[in-house]
Design an enzyme around this catalytic site. Structure first.
Site, PDB file in Angstrom:
ATOM      1  N   CYS A 132      62.520  62.826  71.385  1.00 19.13           N
ATOM      2  CA  CYS A 132      62.512  61.358  71.401  1.00 19.13           C
ATOM      3  C   CYS A 132      63.219  60.837  70.132  1.00 19.13           C
ATOM      4  O   CYS A 132      62.767  61.132  69.014  1.00 19.13           O
ATOM      5  CB  CYS A 132      61.073  60.870  71.476  1.00 19.13           C
ATOM      6  SG  CYS A 132      60.928  59.087  71.462  1.00 19.13           S
TER       7      CYS A 132
ATOM      8  N   LYS B 208      38.150  29.325  47.982  1.00 17.30           N
ATOM      9  CA  LYS B 208      39.304  29.986  48.613  1.00 17.30           C
ATOM     10  C   LYS B 208      39.640  29.320  49.939  1.00 17.30           C
ATOM     11  O   LYS B 208      38.753  29.063  50.759  1.00 17.30           O
ATOM     12  CB  LYS B 208      38.974  31.457  48.876  1.00 17.30           C
ATOM     13  CG  LYS B 208      38.603  32.217  47.605  1.00 17.30           C
ATOM     14  CD  LYS B 208      39.806  32.832  46.956  1.00 17.30           C
ATOM     15  CE  LYS B 208      40.007  34.183  47.550  1.00 17.30           C
ATOM     16  NZ  LYS B 208      40.889  35.044  46.822  1.00 17.30           N
TER      17      LYS B 208
ATOM     18  N   CYS C 101      62.708  57.223  75.257  1.00  9.87           N
ATOM     19  CA  CYS C 101      63.141  58.461  75.899  1.00  9.87           C
ATOM     20  C   CYS C 101      62.629  58.597  77.324  1.00  9.87           C
ATOM     21  O   CYS C 101      62.983  59.539  78.023  1.00  9.87           O
ATOM     22  CB  CYS C 101      62.721  59.667  75.070  1.00  9.87           C
ATOM     23  SG  CYS C 101      60.955  59.976  75.132  1.00  9.87           S
TER      24      CYS C 101
ATOM     25  N   GLU D 105      41.943  22.165  39.999  1.00 10.01           N
ATOM     26  CA  GLU D 105      43.344  22.574  39.906  1.00 10.01           C
ATOM     27  C   GLU D 105      43.637  23.633  40.960  1.00 10.01           C
ATOM     28  O   GLU D 105      42.716  24.150  41.598  1.00 10.01           O
ATOM     29  CB  GLU D 105      43.658  23.088  38.499  1.00 10.01           C
ATOM     30  CG  GLU D 105      42.706  24.132  37.990  1.00 10.01           C
ATOM     31  CD  GLU D 105      42.810  24.307  36.468  1.00 10.01           C
ATOM     32  OE1 GLU D 105      43.217  25.384  36.058  1.00 10.01           O
ATOM     33  OE2 GLU D 105      42.482  23.377  35.714  1.00 10.01           O
TER      34      GLU D 105
ATOM     35  N   LYS E  51      44.486  27.180  42.592  1.00 10.48           N
ATOM     36  CA  LYS E  51      44.301  28.588  42.255  1.00 10.48           C
ATOM     37  C   LYS E  51      45.593  29.294  42.637  1.00 10.48           C
ATOM     38  O   LYS E  51      45.915  29.445  43.814  1.00 10.48           O
ATOM     39  CB  LYS E  51      43.122  29.183  43.018  1.00 10.48           C
ATOM     40  CG  LYS E  51      42.802  30.596  42.594  1.00 10.48           C
ATOM     41  CD  LYS E  51      41.487  31.048  43.213  1.00 10.48           C
ATOM     42  CE  LYS E  51      41.024  32.395  42.697  1.00 10.48           C
ATOM     43  NZ  LYS E  51      42.022  33.445  42.731  1.00 10.48           N
TER      44      LYS E  51
ATOM     45  N   CYS F 133      54.021  58.817  72.483  1.00  7.58           N
ATOM     46  CA  CYS F 133      55.061  59.481  73.249  1.00  7.58           C
ATOM     47  C   CYS F 133      54.970  60.963  72.876  1.00  7.58           C
ATOM     48  O   CYS F 133      55.120  61.312  71.702  1.00  7.58           O
ATOM     49  CB  CYS F 133      56.437  58.935  72.870  1.00  7.58           C
ATOM     50  SG  CYS F 133      57.750  59.988  73.516  1.00  7.58           S
TER      51      CYS F 133
ATOM     52  N   ASP G   4      48.257  32.185  43.194  1.00  8.79           N
ATOM     53  CA  ASP G   4      48.083  33.549  43.689  1.00  8.79           C
ATOM     54  C   ASP G   4      49.147  34.479  43.105  1.00  8.79           C
ATOM     55  O   ASP G   4      50.090  34.880  43.772  1.00  8.79           O
ATOM     56  CB  ASP G   4      48.155  33.533  45.217  1.00  8.79           C
ATOM     57  CG  ASP G   4      47.645  34.829  45.815  1.00  8.79           C
ATOM     58  OD1 ASP G   4      47.034  35.614  45.075  1.00  8.79           O
ATOM     59  OD2 ASP G   4      47.872  35.049  47.016  1.00  8.79           O
TER      60      ASP G   4
ATOM     61  N   TYR H  10      44.600  27.789  30.615  1.00  9.95           N
ATOM     62  CA  TYR H  10      43.416  28.022  29.775  1.00  9.95           C
ATOM     63  C   TYR H  10      43.849  28.293  28.339  1.00  9.95           C
ATOM     64  O   TYR H  10      44.517  29.291  28.069  1.00  9.95           O
ATOM     65  CB  TYR H  10      42.667  29.230  30.344  1.00  9.95           C
ATOM     66  CG  TYR H  10      41.254  29.429  29.862  1.00  9.95           C
ATOM     67  CD1 TYR H  10      40.510  28.400  29.284  1.00  9.95           C
ATOM     68  CD2 TYR H  10      40.637  30.674  29.999  1.00  9.95           C
ATOM     69  CE1 TYR H  10      39.202  28.603  28.874  1.00  9.95           C
ATOM     70  CE2 TYR H  10      39.322  30.898  29.595  1.00  9.95           C
ATOM     71  CZ  TYR H  10      38.618  29.855  29.030  1.00  9.95           C
ATOM     72  OH  TYR H  10      37.336  30.065  28.624  1.00  9.95           O
TER      73      TYR H  10
ATOM     74  N   CYS I 136      57.720  55.868  77.606  1.00  9.09           N
ATOM     75  CA  CYS I 136      58.338  55.613  76.307  1.00  9.09           C
ATOM     76  C   CYS I 136      59.614  54.787  76.480  1.00  9.09           C
ATOM     77  O   CYS I 136      60.493  55.167  77.265  1.00  9.09           O
ATOM     78  CB  CYS I 136      58.666  56.936  75.616  1.00  9.09           C
ATOM     79  SG  CYS I 136      59.515  56.704  74.047  1.00  9.09           S
TER      80      CYS I 136
HETATM   81  S1  IVH Z   1      40.609  30.057  35.205  1.00  9.70           S
HETATM   82  C1  IVH Z   1      37.301  31.972  32.797  1.00  9.70           C
HETATM   83  N1  IVH Z   1      42.371  28.761  36.659  1.00  9.70           N
HETATM   84  O1  IVH Z   1      42.050  33.567  39.463  1.00  9.70           O
HETATM   85  C2  IVH Z   1      38.201  31.368  33.796  1.00  9.70           C
HETATM   86  N2  IVH Z   1      42.121  31.092  37.042  1.00  9.70           N
HETATM   87  O2  IVH Z   1      39.200  35.223  39.749  1.00  9.70           O
HETATM   88  C3  IVH Z   1      39.463  32.084  33.891  1.00  9.70           C
HETATM   89  N3  IVH Z   1      43.633  31.983  38.741  1.00  9.70           N
HETATM   90  O3  IVH Z   1      41.851  36.090  37.086  1.00  9.70           O
HETATM   91  C4  IVH Z   1      40.302  31.771  35.035  1.00  9.70           C
HETATM   92  N4  IVH Z   1      44.656  30.097  39.210  1.00  9.70           N
HETATM   93  O4  IVH Z   1      44.147  35.167  37.598  1.00  9.70           O
HETATM   94  C5  IVH Z   1      41.786  29.949  36.407  1.00  9.70           C
HETATM   95  N5  IVH Z   1      43.911  27.478  37.831  1.00  9.70           N
HETATM   96  C6  IVH Z   1      43.339  28.661  37.577  1.00  9.70           C
HETATM   97  C7  IVH Z   1      43.722  29.834  38.258  1.00  9.70           C
HETATM   98  C8  IVH Z   1      43.077  31.038  37.967  1.00  9.70           C
HETATM   99  C9  IVH Z   1      44.587  31.384  39.472  1.00  9.70           C
HETATM  100  C10 IVH Z   1      43.284  33.419  38.854  1.00  9.70           C
HETATM  101  C11 IVH Z   1      43.188  34.141  37.546  1.00  9.70           C
HETATM  102  C12 IVH Z   1      41.827  34.770  37.509  1.00  9.70           C
HETATM  103  C13 IVH Z   1      41.382  34.665  38.921  1.00  9.70           C
HETATM  104  C14 IVH Z   1      39.903  34.383  38.976  1.00  9.70           C
END
Ligand code: IVH
Length: 668
Positions: free
Chosen positions: A430, A311, A409, A111, A113, A424, A115, A225, A406
């Site tokens: 200035c 990442k 000035c 899935e 991640k 400067c 941000d 989760y 600069c």
């Molecule tokens: S699962 C025990 N799924 O990433 C597993 N985390 O360093 C719990 N995050 O603190 C996390 N997308 O804030 C999970 N699809 C995703 C996520 C996700 C972002 C973040 C979350 C967590 C950090 C992990």
């Protein structure tokens, strides 16, 4: 149907339409129809205060009442994920899992991640009862009022959904790209500092004390989760489907993968496609799907063995360098800026990037017309990370040569030994330096003259009304209210906030002076140590070096600042205007050195003060607050629900464990 029943029915209808609109993006009523139902509900609720419900759809607009966040312990710790950055590490993870499961076949769920910032939502009887930030993983802030305003989070779950009476669901709170851009545009127009990225904006928003503000910003949430007893489904993927049925927004990009190759394909696909998503992502998360297998793999101290994050590399884009311009800051430092053909990068259009300094430009042998590679890190301003020299047309561009004078000035620039920046030196005439110092002086953390924005300062400066910060105190209403007093109201506000600034405490006045390298923390330390400008002004280098956190560079800068005759004259004028040049009695009384030399770890939940207040108290009495226990720790300030690991460690290392009451007595 009586009115109470109607309230009930309207609430159900509105929850339903809300879900269709904000989660499924498939509304079946028009905005007007929706508003009509909402207004009817508002009217009825006003007639029936006894039917108040914090989870009513009418509560999503938040309130202006300031809320304070309680620290609450997580029932189950919020773990984080181990990070990987390349395919080999993903492959290692895959094989570790296979080994851990002794060769048993397994599937993984991939899935996005997200941000943003993680959130834990608690439901009881199908209703949202609490929302808590991750905090340090064992305890976080209760932000329920703010979270109720997030439209894609269900406040009440559909009847007959099969949800257990009590469960927790975790996910990520995000500010979508378009709302982020809009917010920053508004802040820019208002002269307020910009958020560097959507994550910071989401975090700042969720911690806002005013839930009405949160409601306007347009946060979103993706959930990933489910935890608790009695949740249907024995695999992660099934549970996500379950969560979606209950009305939660789950990432539609989630896929089940059957092999390592499937995972690589998923990574490759989303590495580029993620730029099309409405929210920021910084990687993908790979989770063993079967819950029995998850349990058998177990956890390490920090993260589960059944999941890992991959990442993404920061996004890069190629564009053409057209021009290098130069900005002069408040300290006189000259920063070269690359002006480029606009290019799309990580959700925004990029036209400018910082070039840092002359050495940086040299290191790329930068030419005008070069095809440059830009990357966006965590900052607002993107940076140049490379040049595509193959695409260089030698006949066209010339190498970029750093300016010698600069741009503002005309003074000849200097480069001090051991420093990368050009300066400067004309700090008394200035314009951007003079203006920058005034802007710094009035900023929120300094004198907080908040009715004056950068544009007004610019105007006053151009018309010659002010040349330095002491001139602010000479401004008269008639000078700024306009010939026909058409700006009288705002002018009065300005005069008033300048007047109020005379009460700003000494440590902030010291910070406001803009002495090089003297930031907020150094200013605080100096103010507390010397207690008055007079004492500071006559301090020797040796005395300055006695102060906690003051090193040779700051000491030198302070001495030089006070030695300058122009600064002495400025100080004298500010003194005559009545600014605070010494610590007041309250501040003197609130401080002591009772905790001098002590390092203190805070853990658990407290009743008399919040954790932040305890932190401040420790500092005020000369102690140092640190995060983790070691042999050097003097005390563990222990509240309720403290993690057993910390307690054990403190006992093992012989650190004294003290209660809130013990602590308060110590500083009494
Ligand atoms: S699962 C025990 N799924 O990433 C597993 N985390 O360093 C719990 N995050 O603190 C996390 N997308 O804030 C999970 N699809 C995703 C996520 C996700 C972002 C973040 C979350 C967590 C950090 C992990």
């Amino acid at each position: 149907m009586n009115q109470l029943q109607e309230i009930d029915q309207l609430r159900q209808q509105l929850h339903h339409h809300n879900h269709l609109y904000y989660v499924l993006h498939a509304p079946v009523v028009t905005d007007q129809e929706f508003d009509h139902l909402m207004h009817r509900l508002q009217d009825l609720e006003a007639l029936h205060p006894e039917a108040f419900d914090p989870n009513s759809p009418t509560q999503r607009v938040g309130s202006d009442l300031s809320n304070e966040f309680q620290t609450v312990a997580h029932r189950r710790p919020m773990l984080s994920l181990a990070n990987t950055y390349n395919r080999e590490e993903v492959s290692d993870f895959y094989h570790r899992v296979s080994e851990g499961l002794q060769g048993e076949p397994f599937e993984v769920c991939c899935e996005m991640k997200y941000d943003g910032l993680s959130i834990s939502l608690h439901y009881e009887g199908g209703r949202l009862v609490r929302a808590v930030t991750r905090g340090d993983g064992t305890q976080g802030d209760d932000v329920t009022d703010n979270v109720r305003t997030i439209r894609s989070i269900p406040l009440v779950l559909p009847e007959g959904g099969g949800w257990p009476d009590e469960f927790e669901i975790r996910g990520e709170v995000l500010l979508p790209w378009d709302n982020f851009e809009r917010l920053n545009a508004q802040r820019q127009a208002a002269g307020e500092p910009l958020f560097a990225n959507p994550r910071n904006a989401a975090s700042g928003t969720l911690k806002s004390k005013n839930s009405a503000v949160v409601a306007q910003r347009g946060l979103d949430a993706y959930l990933y989760y489910l935890l608790g007893d009695g949740i249907p489904g024995e695999s992660h993927y099934e549970r996500l489907q379950t969560a979606a049925r209950w009305g939660f927004k789950v990432g539609p990009q989630t896929r089940l993968c059957h092999s390592l190759q499937d995972i690589y394909d998923y990574i490759d696909h989303w590495d580029t496609e993620r730029s099309q998503l409405p929210v920021a992502t910084d990687g993908i998360v790979i989770k063993v799907d079967n819950l029995r297998q998850q349990r058998s793999l177990g956890l390490t101290a920090k993260s589960p063995r059944w999941a890992i994050a991959y990442k993404f590399q920061a996004e890069q884009a190629e564009t053409i360098l057209r021009l290098v311009s130069y900005q002069v800051g408040r300290t006189g430092a000259v920063t070269p800026v690359a002006n480029m053909d606009p290019v799309q990068l990580a959700g925004t259009t990029v036209r400018r990037a910082t070039l840092n300094n002359e050495d940086f430009i040299r290191s790329f042998d930068l030419h005008l017309g070069d095809h440059v590679l830009v990357e966006k890190g965590g900052e607002i301003i993107p940076k140049i990370v490379g040049v595509n020299t193959d695409a260089r047309d030698e006949s066209l561009g010339e190498p970029v040569a750093f300016i010698t004078h600069c741009p503002e000035c005309g003074a000849q620039l200097v480069r001090y030994e051991g420093e990368a920046a050009h300066y400067c030196p004309n700090d008394t005439a200035c314009p951007p330096q003079l203006k920058g110092r005034i802007e710094h002086f009035i900023s929120r953390k300094a004198m907080n003259i908040d009715s004056l924005g950068p544009e007004t300062v610019d105007q006053y400066f151009r018309t010659g009304l002010i040349r330095d910060v002491a001139d602010l105190y000479d401004i008269r209403l008639a000078q700024i209210a306009g010939a026909n007093r058409e700006r009288e109201k705002s002018a009065r506000k300005i005069i008033q906030s300048i007047e109020d600034s005379r009460q700003v405490p000494f440590e902030r006045v010291l910070y406001a002076l803009g002495i090089r390298f003297v930031g907020e923390i150094a200013a605080k330390a100096l103010a507390r140590y010397f207690k008055s400008v007079d004492a500071l002004q006559t301090a020797t280098t040796e005395q300055l070096l006695q102060v906690n956190g003051i090193g040779a560079v700051i000491a030198q800068s302070v001495i030089a600042w006070f030695a300058n005759v122009q600064n002495q004259w400025l100080l004298e004028r500010l003194r005559q205007h009545g600014l605070q040049f010494e610590l007041n009695d309250d501040e003197l009384a609130a401080h002591s050195d009772r905790l001098q030399g002590k390092t203190i770890v805070i853990s658990g939940v407290f009743t008399h003060h919040s954790r932040d207040e305890y932190k401040a108290l420790i500092e005020r009495h000369g102690g140092k607050n640190v995060g983790s226990i070691s042999g050097k720790t003097s005390y563990l300030l222990a509240g309720a629900n403290m993690g057993p690991a910390k307690l054990e460690k403190a006992q093992k290392l012989g650190v004294s464990i003290i209660s809130e009451e013990d602590f308060l007595q110590m500083i009494e």
